[in-house]
Design an enzyme around this catalytic site. Structure first.
Site, PDB file in Angstrom:
ATOM      1  N   THR A 112       2.264  68.551  21.270  1.00  0.00           N
ATOM      2  CA  THR A 112       0.842  69.305  21.434  1.00  0.00           C
ATOM      3  C   THR A 112       0.196  67.945  21.293  1.00  0.00           C
ATOM      4  OG1 THR A 112      -1.361  70.302  20.991  1.00  0.00           O
ATOM      5  CG2 THR A 112       0.781  71.031  19.501  1.00  0.00           C
ATOM      6  N   HIS A 113      -0.276  66.864  21.871  1.00  0.00           N
ATOM      7  CA  HIS A 113      -2.033  65.928  21.165  1.00  0.00           C
ATOM      8  C   HIS A 113      -3.563  66.273  21.794  1.00  0.00           C
ATOM      9  CE1 HIS A 113      -2.311  62.492  21.176  1.00  0.00           C
ATOM     10  NE2 HIS A 113      -3.164  62.534  22.194  1.00  0.00           N
ATOM     11  N   ASP A 145       8.714  63.506  27.578  1.00  0.00           N
ATOM     12  CA  ASP A 145       9.574  63.012  28.581  1.00  0.00           C
ATOM     13  C   ASP A 145       9.081  61.591  27.418  1.00  0.00           C
ATOM     14  OD1 ASP A 145       7.507  61.152  28.591  1.00  0.00           O
ATOM     15  OD2 ASP A 145       7.127  61.071  30.831  1.00  0.00           O
ATOM     16  N   ASP A 149       2.860  60.245  25.120  1.00  0.00           N
ATOM     17  CA  ASP A 149       2.205  60.992  24.928  1.00  0.00           C
ATOM     18  C   ASP A 149       2.305  60.622  27.399  1.00  0.00           C
ATOM     19  OD1 ASP A 149       2.387  61.740  22.646  1.00  0.00           O
ATOM     20  OD2 ASP A 149       0.487  60.410  22.514  1.00  0.00           O
TER      21      ASP A 149
HETATM   22  C1  GAR Z   1      -2.744  67.856  15.515  1.00  0.00           C
HETATM   23  O1  GAR Z   1      -3.340  68.320  15.831  1.00  0.00           O
HETATM   24  C2  GAR Z   1      -1.745  67.970  16.800  1.00  0.00           C
HETATM   25  O2  GAR Z   1      -2.015  67.595  18.013  1.00  0.00           O
HETATM   26  C3  GAR Z   1      -1.762  66.099  15.850  1.00  0.00           C
HETATM   27  O3  GAR Z   1      -1.233  66.551  15.196  1.00  0.00           O
HETATM   28  C4  GAR Z   1      -2.159  67.473  14.371  1.00  0.00           C
HETATM   29  C5  GAR Z   1      -1.203  68.252  13.592  1.00  0.00           C
HETATM   30  O4  GAR Z   1      -1.734  69.516  12.548  1.00  0.00           O
HETATM   31  N1  GAR Z   1      -0.113  65.280  17.235  1.00  0.00           N
HETATM   32  C6  GAR Z   1      -1.129  64.314  17.561  1.00  0.00           C
HETATM   33  O5  GAR Z   1      -0.796  63.623  17.232  1.00  0.00           O
HETATM   34  C7  GAR Z   1       1.074  63.429  18.158  1.00  0.00           C
HETATM   35  N2  GAR Z   1       0.522  62.392  18.988  1.00  0.00           N
HETATM   36  P1  GAR Z   1      -0.689  70.081  12.158  1.00  0.00           P
HETATM   37  O6  GAR Z   1       0.261  69.120  11.355  1.00  0.00           O
HETATM   38  O7  GAR Z   1      -1.952  70.765  11.787  1.00  0.00           O
HETATM   39  O8  GAR Z   1      -0.500  71.497  13.268  1.00  0.00           O
END
Ligand code: GAR
Length: 204
Positions: A112-113, A145, A149
């Protein structure tokens, strides 16, 4: 009759609010997946504390414990495989998994990004979106993959950027939608409601 729920291993690096959303969803017995283990690339993360509080097994695979990236990649795959996941979810896992990991769990790893892919890949999606000046950003769930991203997109939500947003306010607003999207997308994936046609992931 008890229906077997799909086994999900979640990999984390940070605070773990997305992990928490999955744990909370799993509390409902009709949710089709449950978190069987949580792995991190560093000790002392909020996410690992959340897992421990929910009595979910945890493991740490920190790259600096290994001689090189390839050994770390194999160790991460081995540690994850112990829990026999049907699906691996990278939820704020701030590293690229390597070829050994992807080979072991081929097509069964999602990430999730916090941006609308393919825009703003990497570790600062909200900051990069703000700096560019876009009016709409969002979140993306994709099948991992070997790229940064770049994998096939499963689901996205668009979120407006407000004039007075800073990185924190924008990221927090994205995360409110991201958690909900993740919970729904995991449920749909483990119940085979998607199929892949090349780069496209479509509803069955
Ligand atoms: C989330 O917004 C996720 O999408 C991001 O880190 C955050 C984690 O939040 N991931 C990235 O940026 C990966 N490229 P969380 O630890 O509160 O779930």
């Amino acid at each position: 009759m008890t229906v077997a729920r799909s086994r999900v291993v979640v990999l984390v690096s940070g605070g773990g609010t997305n992990l928490q959303a999955l744990i909370d969803a799993s509390d409902a017995h009709d949710y089709p997946a449950h978190v069987v283990a949580v792995g991190a690339d560093r000790p002392d993360t909020g996410a690992i504390e959340r897992a421990a509080a929910a009595d979910i097994p945890t493991f740490i695979a920190a790259p600096n414990q290994y001689n090189d990236r390839a050994s770390w990649d194999v160790a991460l795959a081995d540690a994850t495989a112990i829990y026999r996941p049907d699906l691996v979810v990278l939820a704020g896992f701030m590293r690229l998994v390597g070829p050994a990991f992807l080979e072991r769990f081929s097509g069964r790893v999602i990430n999730t990004h916090p941006a609308l892919s393919p825009a703003f890949p990497g570790t600062h999606g909200p900051r990069d979106a703000l700096a560019y000046g876009v009016k709409v950003t969002g979140c993306t769930i994709f099948i991992v993959d070997s790229g940064l991203d770049t994998g096939p997109i499963v689901a996205q939500v668009a979120i407006p950027v407000l004039d007075d947003d800073d990185e924190l306010s924008l990221h927090e607003r994205i995360k409110e939608h991201e958690r909900e999207l993740l919970v729904h997308t995991v449920a749909d994936l483990v119940t085979d409601q998607y199929r892949t046609e090349g780069r496209k992931v479509v509803r069955t």
